[in-house]
Design an enzyme around this catalytic site. Sequence first.
Site, mmCIF file in Angstrom:
data_model
loop_
_atom_site.group_PDB
_atom_site.id
_atom_site.type_symbol
_atom_site.label_atom_id
_atom_site.label_comp_id
_atom_site.label_asym_id
_atom_site.label_seq_id
_atom_site.Cartn_x
_atom_site.Cartn_y
_atom_site.Cartn_z
ATOM 1 N N CYS A 130 -10.588 -0.077 0.597
ATOM 2 C CA CYS A 130 -9.121 -0.027 0.736
ATOM 3 C C CYS A 130 -8.678 -0.011 2.192
ATOM 4 O O CYS A 130 -7.592 -0.472 2.523
ATOM 5 C CB CYS A 130 -8.566 1.204 0.033
ATOM 6 S SG CYS A 130 -9.121 1.328 -1.651
ATOM 7 N N HIS A 280 -1.243 1.276 2.082
ATOM 8 C CA HIS A 280 -2.136 0.626 1.128
ATOM 9 C C HIS A 280 -1.588 0.871 -0.273
ATOM 10 O O HIS A 280 -1.186 1.994 -0.600
ATOM 11 C CB HIS A 280 -3.548 1.210 1.279
ATOM 12 C CG HIS A 280 -4.431 0.922 0.099
ATOM 13 N ND1 HIS A 280 -4.622 -0.345 -0.402
ATOM 14 C CD2 HIS A 280 -5.162 1.752 -0.701
ATOM 15 C CE1 HIS A 280 -5.430 -0.287 -1.439
ATOM 16 N NE2 HIS A 280 -5.761 0.970 -1.649
ATOM 17 N N ASN A 310 -3.419 -2.666 -7.430
ATOM 18 C CA ASN A 310 -4.161 -2.320 -6.215
ATOM 19 C C ASN A 310 -5.135 -3.456 -5.905
ATOM 20 O O ASN A 310 -6.081 -3.683 -6.665
ATOM 21 C CB ASN A 310 -4.902 -0.998 -6.451
ATOM 22 C CG ASN A 310 -5.731 -0.545 -5.264
ATOM 23 O OD1 ASN A 310 -5.957 -1.301 -4.332
ATOM 24 N ND2 ASN A 310 -6.188 0.687 -5.318
HETATM 25 O O1 UT7 Z 1 -7.326 2.359 -3.692
HETATM 26 C C1 UT7 Z 1 -8.402 3.241 -3.691
HETATM 27 C C2 UT7 Z 1 -7.954 4.635 -3.722
HETATM 28 N N1 UT7 Z 1 -7.602 4.997 -5.069
HETATM 29 C C3 UT7 Z 1 -6.643 5.841 -5.292
HETATM 30 O O2 UT7 Z 1 -5.987 6.277 -4.363
HETATM 31 C C4 UT7 Z 1 -6.409 6.286 -6.712
HETATM 32 C C5 UT7 Z 1 -6.020 7.728 -6.746
HETATM 33 N N2 UT7 Z 1 -5.880 8.242 -8.105
HETATM 34 C C6 UT7 Z 1 -4.894 7.843 -8.941
HETATM 35 O O3 UT7 Z 1 -4.104 6.974 -8.612
HETATM 36 C C7 UT7 Z 1 -4.758 8.540 -10.280
HETATM 37 O O4 UT7 Z 1 -5.658 9.615 -10.320
HETATM 38 C C8 UT7 Z 1 -5.015 7.596 -11.505
HETATM 39 C C9 UT7 Z 1 -3.870 6.598 -11.653
HETATM 40 C C10 UT7 Z 1 -6.304 6.851 -11.333
HETATM 41 C C11 UT7 Z 1 -5.085 8.411 -12.780
HETATM 42 O O5 UT7 Z 1 -3.874 9.136 -12.941
HETATM 43 P P1 UT7 Z 1 -3.950 10.697 -13.283
HETATM 44 O O6 UT7 Z 1 -2.563 11.150 -13.398
HETATM 45 O O7 UT7 Z 1 -4.804 11.345 -12.256
HETATM 46 O O8 UT7 Z 1 -4.602 10.700 -14.718
HETATM 47 P P2 UT7 Z 1 -5.975 11.382 -15.217
HETATM 48 O O9 UT7 Z 1 -7.152 10.631 -14.702
HETATM 49 O O10 UT7 Z 1 -5.902 12.841 -14.922
HETATM 50 O O11 UT7 Z 1 -5.893 11.175 -16.778
HETATM 51 C C12 UT7 Z 1 -4.848 11.785 -17.545
HETATM 52 C C13 UT7 Z 1 -4.988 11.343 -18.989
HETATM 53 C C14 UT7 Z 1 -6.397 11.531 -19.549
HETATM 54 O O12 UT7 Z 1 -6.259 11.932 -20.909
HETATM 55 P P3 UT7 Z 1 -6.416 13.478 -21.322
HETATM 56 O O13 UT7 Z 1 -7.800 13.864 -20.872
HETATM 57 O O14 UT7 Z 1 -5.337 14.209 -20.588
HETATM 58 O O15 UT7 Z 1 -6.228 13.443 -22.803
HETATM 59 C C15 UT7 Z 1 -6.974 10.132 -19.518
HETATM 60 O O16 UT7 Z 1 -7.972 9.921 -20.480
HETATM 61 O O17 UT7 Z 1 -4.694 9.965 -19.117
HETATM 62 C C16 UT7 Z 1 -5.759 9.297 -19.819
HETATM 63 N N3 UT7 Z 1 -5.864 7.931 -19.309
HETATM 64 C C17 UT7 Z 1 -5.173 6.899 -19.828
HETATM 65 N N4 UT7 Z 1 -4.301 6.820 -20.841
HETATM 66 C C18 UT7 Z 1 -3.758 5.609 -21.098
HETATM 67 C C19 UT7 Z 1 -6.615 7.514 -18.262
HETATM 68 N N5 UT7 Z 1 -6.411 6.183 -18.082
HETATM 69 C C20 UT7 Z 1 -5.522 5.789 -19.041
HETATM 70 C C21 UT7 Z 1 -4.924 4.550 -19.359
HETATM 71 N N6 UT7 Z 1 -4.062 4.511 -20.382
HETATM 72 N N7 UT7 Z 1 -5.180 3.419 -18.656
#
Ligand code: UT7
Length: 353
Positions: A130, A280, A310
């Site tokens: 990134c 980014h 992204n």
């Molecule tokens: O460019 C490189 C650098 N990368 C970044 O900066 C990314 C940084 N991180 C993020 O942007 C976020 O952490 C994500 C967008 C990747 C994830 O968002 P989050 O709010 O942190 O969600 P989470 O991983 O804590 O997941 C929350 C819930 C989970 O379900 P439970 O365990 O609460 O029942 C996941 O299983 O959302 C679920 N989930 C989804 N649901 C529907 C995870 N992915 C999905 C999806 N659709 N695609």
Amino acid sequence: MNKMINLSKVTKHMIKSTIKGYGHYVPENVVTNDDLSAVMNTNDEWITERTGIRERHHRKNRNDAEETTAYLGFRAAENALKNANLTAKDIDYIVFATLSPDYYFPGCGVLLQEMLGCDTIGALDVRNQCSGFVYAMSVANAFIKSNMYKNILVVGAEVHSFGLDFSDEGRGVSVIFGDGAGAVILSASEDGDSGDILAVNMHSEGKYAEELCVQFPGTKFGWSDRMRLEPEQVTNREIYPIMNGNFVFKHAVTRFPETIQEVLSAAGKTIEDLDMFIPHQANLRIAQFVQQKMGLPDEKVFNNIQKYGNTTAASIPIALSEALQQEKIKRGDLVCLSAFGSGFTWGSVLFQY
Ligand code: UT7
């Protein structure tokens, strides 16, 4: 052919690194959140709320050999050359940032040199994910400021759609990433009125390498000591990106303000002097958090993750190219490009356009 410029004619302290041209290119094929929810257990509401992404571009299909990473970079480079009113023969050096190269080796830089028909100029590949474009610009700036080269083509390009896990297991990562490329021509200028890169910084913290990585093909975890990839790793889905999303998110929102403040201070500027901030495009929530923390008004921040997802090393040059096309940046404006991502790596480039 030696493409170094004649040093005797240039006074070192007068050289500025100015953006002479810019361009971007994305594959035509648009993939909406609804398209993804047809192949995995996800939905438009989750993706939009958590990331801001509404659609992204993917190369047409998995057999489309034409739209490789180098090819996307080539199309963006063509647009940048046209914008700069230069030809490939004017380019002295290529810096190509990507984490999704066409081959394991060689890198995409040499492929771009061939596609453009440049002379046998140097072509450097940058592997900083990134932060790749920020690192690439820093390198190009150093070459220009040290009188090595006059016109450097700096490219960030990615084909992610080829290496994502589109099963339910991979949904936390695969909905985020998109394909695309952006490019700038960074040129030496002695004109007192031209733009310049005023300051850069780059950071890394390798202890977090496995918080966001692709392990295979690689040499660290091979099941035998002679293979970069075994069939089991494919069936176990170990060839796909691994991301500890929450962990990466927390580090990103801490490191972005640090690197912005650092680059401004290095140039003797303050946040009030800034005309445009281009982060980014990792997650709209990260960008909004940073904007709020830095006290920047909406018109001083450019985001386009909604349309492209992204695109890793390509995200900043695509956003920069669009912001310039839309005349959100004018000559003389102070612009900050900042990135954070896998490595971890992060950094900023501050320039006067
Ligand atoms: O460019 C490189 C650098 N990368 C970044 O900066 C990314 C940084 N991180 C993020 O942007 C976020 O952490 C994500 C967008 C990747 C994830 O968002 P989050 O709010 O942190 O969600 P989470 O991983 O804590 O997941 C929350 C819930 C989970 O379900 P439970 O365990 O609460 O029942 C996941 O299983 O959302 C679920 N989930 C989804 N649901 C529907 C995870 N992915 C999905 C999806 N659709 N695609």
